[in-house]
Every structure is written in C-alpha cells, then in structure tokens.
Write a protein that holds these residues in place. Structure first.
Motif: not given
Length: 115
Positions: A36-37, A2, A32-33, A41-42
């Motif tokens: 996440r950034r 994380t 959604s991508q 999360k990414v």
C-alpha cells in the motif's frame, strides 16, 4: 486520498534484488501494508523512509518522493447538520508550486515597475 506511486523506492528495491514480500519482511512490515505504501495508497512516514533507506543501503534522499500538497474544501451540511448541497473540492499541487508561482509574480511585478 490517493498518493503517488513510489517509483524510486520500487526501482531501488528491484535493483537490490528484493521481491516486495522479501523487502516487507526485511523492514518488519506486513507485505500488504508495504504494498500500500509503495503503490501510493498509504502515505509513508519519515520514520518509514529512514527504515526503507537503511534496509536498501542508500541515502533517504535517493528514494524519497514527496506528495503534492492537498487542499480540501468541504461543505456537506446545513446549520441543522443535515446534508444539503454537498460539495468537495480537492486541489493537488507539487510541493514547489507556491514558490514557483511567487517567483513568477515577483518577476511580473519587477517588469511592471520598470515600465
């Protein structure tokens, strides 16, 4: 793993009046991508930081938040490849951690040498 949420990026995006879905479209990324950034999360690549900064009209340095360095130590198998006594240790430290530690050790060494 994380990562930390990108509060600077989020704050500038909101200040510029973009909803997350609008900004994701602006930077040619699925919402959604992008989410996440922004939520950590990414990891965000250097190229993505550049794209985000350009889309917001700011310098990259105004929005970049670096991740802590991570050291993973893993031992999850014996010599036959079977899982036995599995363990994993993760150490997270800010990027300047080792430089700060080195500076403190140098200071202590100087104090000791002066006595």
């Amino acid at each position: 793993m994380t990562f930390i949420p990108k509060e600077r990026l989020k704050n500038v995006r909101i200040q510029r009046g973009y909803k997350q879905s609008e900004f994701a479209e602006r930077v040619a990324m699925d919402q959604s991508q992008y989410s996440r950034r922004e939520t950590g999360k990414v990891a965000i690549t250097d190229d993505e930081w550049e794209r985000f900064a350009a889309a917001l009209g700011v310098e990259k340095e105004e929005i970049v938040e670096t991740e802590p360095r991570v050291i993973n130590i893993v031992n999850n198998s014996n010599n036959k490849g079977n899982s036995i006594n599995a363990f994993e240790i993760t150490i997270k430290a800010p990027s300047n951690f080792f430089q700060d530690l080195n500076n403190k050790l140098d200071f202590l060494i100087q104090k000791i040498e002066s006595k």
